[in-house]
Motif scaffolding. Structure first.
Motif, short mmCIF file in Angstrom:
data_model
loop_
_atom_site.label_atom_id
_atom_site.label_comp_id
_atom_site.label_asym_id
_atom_site.label_seq_id
_atom_site.Cartn_x
_atom_site.Cartn_y
_atom_site.Cartn_z
N UNK A 256 56.32 28.95 -45.52
CA UNK A 256 57.48 28.33 -46.18
C UNK A 256 58.44 27.68 -45.19
N UNK A 259 57.27 24.24 -44.47
CA UNK A 259 57.30 23.54 -45.75
C UNK A 259 58.74 23.11 -46.09
N UNK A 262 60.60 20.15 -44.20
CA UNK A 262 60.24 18.80 -44.64
C UNK A 262 60.99 18.42 -45.92
N UNK A 263 61.33 19.43 -46.69
CA UNK A 263 62.03 19.18 -47.96
C UNK A 263 63.55 19.18 -47.79
N UNK A 446 67.59 29.67 -48.37
CA UNK A 446 67.22 28.25 -48.38
C UNK A 446 68.48 27.41 -48.26
N UNK A 451 67.59 21.72 -52.80
CA UNK A 451 66.92 22.30 -53.98
C UNK A 451 67.99 22.49 -55.03
N UNK A 578 66.38 15.17 -44.76
CA UNK A 578 65.90 14.52 -45.98
C UNK A 578 66.94 14.43 -47.10
#
Ligand code: SF4
Lengths: 627, 115
Positions: A256, A259, A262-263, A446, A451, A578
């Motif tokens: 994660x 992962x 990148x997000x 996070x 998100x 991003x």
């Protein structure tokens, strides 16, 4: 002090062990099957209990607060990952409902003693632990366990009870719980943590040092054994082979980190950047590389075939050779990226210390990251920090801070209240650097500015953490398979649409990673166990009912819509990466309004609307709230 | 990895082709039969869209295709993988049918499922 145990062979009625610590009294409470169908266990039972038995004036540390430790119908069956427990109480962080899960062997062992749940009330005059075993349940002196960390308590009780491995499940709240650190957790079976909303502080306030369950001999009765075996195969095959869950099967949450960066959702240095540092090789943070960076062996929970939980050996540095529980993603985040520590060995060691001291690793990460940023900016001095030079990425300094917090020593006493209260204590610019929700909880590990659905879920949810959770089988709920995570119209639709599904899963006595299957399949498994005819519709109604009870519990306790906000830093706009320039704050009020409408809650009072309450079978509550 | 990987070549004007860089993390690359993270150049007709690039890549790898596309026939992406183009998640600055430009970078990563 000793409860009575009966051995049943088939179709025993659901049974709860009630414990009054003030009076040292234990008794059994049996439930009619039809009533149990509406409760199931876990979150469903817990929500009902706190709603009915914990009035608004009963604070988290009041003896009359209830601490529910429950499993569910899946426990002890061949379904994967069915050793878990759900803890429900009035939590110390938000003062509202807490519902938090851990895995391990608790559920299977509890079931084998003939119980489905434990409900604890009162507060003991002296430190005790609760033991449940084949010959009954009893409260025992725990004075010799004082000051011991979670692993030490487990080892001590293994010696004392002459059982180890899966023969004994032990959950305790460590030194943090003893000292009522507000974000203390409940940890057990070497690395499984029910971490949210200060449930360990509640346990500590009750002077309950641990709950230990020796495996019993009550067989788990199943209505349709062959059918359940078949469904266990279907679900595990799905988890292994589904493209969405295959990596969890192979590596748990290790992939994660790479992962999320990148997000734009990896929290780096307390939300000050979303850029991967140029001097840190990405390869060492790949999932497989993280696992292989330490000697390891599997440490799976009851009946689980996932290659997820592991025990690892620190490979380098001053702690080389020490055995730790392989960190979850949340550990890599809270003890690594959030505080700027980019060395996996150091982060793994710090994570182990956090688990043993027994605090929520998310809160610890936000608190430490905040303190590091404040120290850098001169808002917190070295003197205030007890002489600790708290620099970004310094895991040893963070470990010293942890010790201060757990002992409530000096400024550690302020920090032990969590990041929101500590930041409010300092005030000024420092307040603007802290990541928290206005309800007093913190996000998972996070960067939710990348998100948006998780920020909305965390800030609006009733349980002190994510309430709806990540999308699972969205087609069943009429939701799209994927949304743009920055879409202010789709985000509330998904968060409201998923509401309740997670509560259903958390009432089954299983792990969320192993229940990533369609609701219909989960209901078939439930029916194979119970002989019922549960449908996906009933499951969703059940979940919504649970959500309504949690929300009504909170609102009547004064936790209403005025607190449905992220803190300034939590709701800020990323300055790079991003998500650069994508400002959730501009859309917040509209997203909240949409969520209320879609979820069926009243935006003014916060209560579930009467139509919703009645549609999920809460007629009496509709009457009570709305007249 | 890709039969269309360019080891050498001229500008798009010279070749009449469009080249984009494709990056997959370990989990996604395993669906394409590789081990470890993967980066390669994909050659496409000029004006090709993101959808066309993804269709071309996934057509070579059935497991990747199953993970990438919605299996319920919507014609869109499924719930398992996330597509990032030049550091922005799909939907932020560009859609599936937006055209690609020379040297655009397409990143395929696992969809976040909690943790
Ligand atoms: S998936 Fe992991 S946490 Fe869940 S039951 Fe299996 S080993 Fe335990």
């Amino acid at each position: 002090m000793t409860g009575r145990m009966k051995t049943e062979t088939m179709n025993r009625p659901p049974r709860v062990l009630r414990v009054d610590l003030t009076q040292g009294r234990l008794w059994d409470q049996e439930y009619p099957e039809q009533q149990w169908r509406g409760l199931l266990g876990g979150a469903g039972l817990g929500a009902r209990i706190i709603y009915d038995e914990v009035p608004p004036e009963t604070g988290w540390d009041h003896p009359e607060n209830r601490l529910v430790m429950a499993t569910g119908p899946f426990a002890g069956t061949p379904l994967w990952g069915t050793g878990g427990l759900t803890v429900v109480t009035r939590g110390a962080m938000t003062g509202g409902a807490a519902s938090t899960q851990a895995n391990g062997f608790f559920g299977t062992n509890l079931k084998s003693t003939g119980y489905d749940a434990i409900i604890i009330q009162g507060a003991s005059p002296d430190w005790v632990y609760l033991h449940i075993g084949p010959r009954g349940a009893a409260l025992r002196d725990a004075s010799h366990l004082r000051g011991r960390d979670t692993w030490q308590v487990q080892q001590d009780l293994e010696e004392e009870l002459c059982r180890r491995g899966r023969q004994l499940s032990v959950f305790s709240s460590g030194p943090a719980g003893e000292n009522r650190v507000r974000f203390a957790a409940i940890q057990g079976d070497y690395g499984h943590v029910a971490s949210k909303n200060g449930v360990g502080a509640v346990m500590g306030a009750k002077k309950l040092k641990a709950v230990a369950i020796s495996r019993g001999d009550v067989p788990v009765s199943v209505h349709d054994g062959p059918g359940l075996e078949r469904l266990a195969g279907v679900i595990s095959h799905g988890v292994r082979n589904d493209p969405g869950t295959g990596y969890i099967y192979q590596l748990g949450t290790l992939p994660v980190v790479r992962n999320l960066v990148k997000l734009g959702a990896l929290p780096i240095r307390n939300y000050t950047t979303n850029l991967w540092p140029e001097d840190v090789p990405g390869e060492i943070w790949e999932g497989q590389a993280l696992r292989d960076s330490m000697a390891h062996r599997g440490h799976q929970c009851s009946a689980c075939g996932m290659h997820h939980c592991h025990m690892s050996v620190i490979a380098s540095g001053p702690n080389a050779g020490k055995i730790v529980d392989e960190p979850e993603y949340e550990g890599w985040s809270g003890c690594g990226w959030t505080i700027g520590c980019t060395d996996p060995q150091e982060a793994a060691w710090l994570n182990d210390r956090v688990d043993r001291a027994c605090v929520d690793v998310n809160e610890f990460g936000w608190l430490t990251g905040w303190a590091m940023e404040c120290h850098e900016k001169g808002l917190l001095t070295r003197e205030q920090l007890g002489g600790i030079d708290l620099k970004w990425g310094d895991a040893r300094a963070a470990e010293k801070l942890l010790d201060m917090i757990v002992r409530r020593e000096g400024f550690g006493d302020v920090l032990a209240e969590g990041v929101k209260r500590a930041a409010e204590h300092i005030g000024g610019e420092a307040l603007g650097c802290a990541v928290y929700t206005m309800k007093g909880a913190v996000p998972r590990g996070h960067d939710h500015r990348g998100r948006w659905e998780e920020m909305l879920d965390t800030a609006l949810g009733s349980t002190g953490s994510l309430e709806s959770g990540a999308m699972v089988a969205p087609h069943e709920l009429g939701l799209p398979p994927r949304i743009n995570p920055y879409d202010p119209a789709e985000v509330p639709r998904v968060v409201a649409g998923m509401l309740g599904r997670r509560h259903f899963e958390d009432s089954l006595g299983s792990c969320i990673f192993t229940t990533r299957a369609p609701l219909d399949t989960l209901c078939q498994a439930l029916n194979a166990i119970t002989g019922w005819d549960y449908t996906a519709g009933e499951a969703l109604r059940f979940g919504r009912r649970t959500a309504c009870l949690f929300r009504a519990f909170n609102v009547r306790s004064g936790i209403g819509p005025e607190l449905d906000y992220p803190s300034k830093r939590y709701g800020s706009t990323p300055v790079d990466g991003p998500g650069k320039g994508l400002a959730i704050g501009e859309h917040w009020d509209a997203m909240v309004a949409a969520w209320y409408e879609l979820a069926g809650f009243d935006p003014r009072s916060g209560y579930p609307l009467p139509e919703l309450l009645r549609s999920v079978g809460l007629n009496a509550e509709a009457e009570e709230i709305w007249g | 990895m890709s039969d269309d990987t360019l080891s050498k070549g001229g500008t798009p004007q010279e070749t009449g082709r469009l080249r984009v860089v494709v990056e997959m993390d370990s989990w996604v690359s395993s669906l394409a039969g590789a081990t470890g993270p993967l980066e390669f150049t994909e050659t496409l007709p000029p004006g090709a869209s993101i959808r066309q690039a993804l269709e071309k890549i996934s057509s070579r790898h059935p497991r990747l295709a199953r993970a990438l596309w919605d299996q319920r026939g919507s014609g869109g992406l499924g719930p398992n993988l996330e597509v990032i183009v030049n550091d922005a998640v799909l939907g932020v600055r560009r859609e599936l049918d937006s055209p690609l430009r020379e040297n655009d970078r397409i990143i395929l990563t696992g969809q976040y499922v909690g943790g």
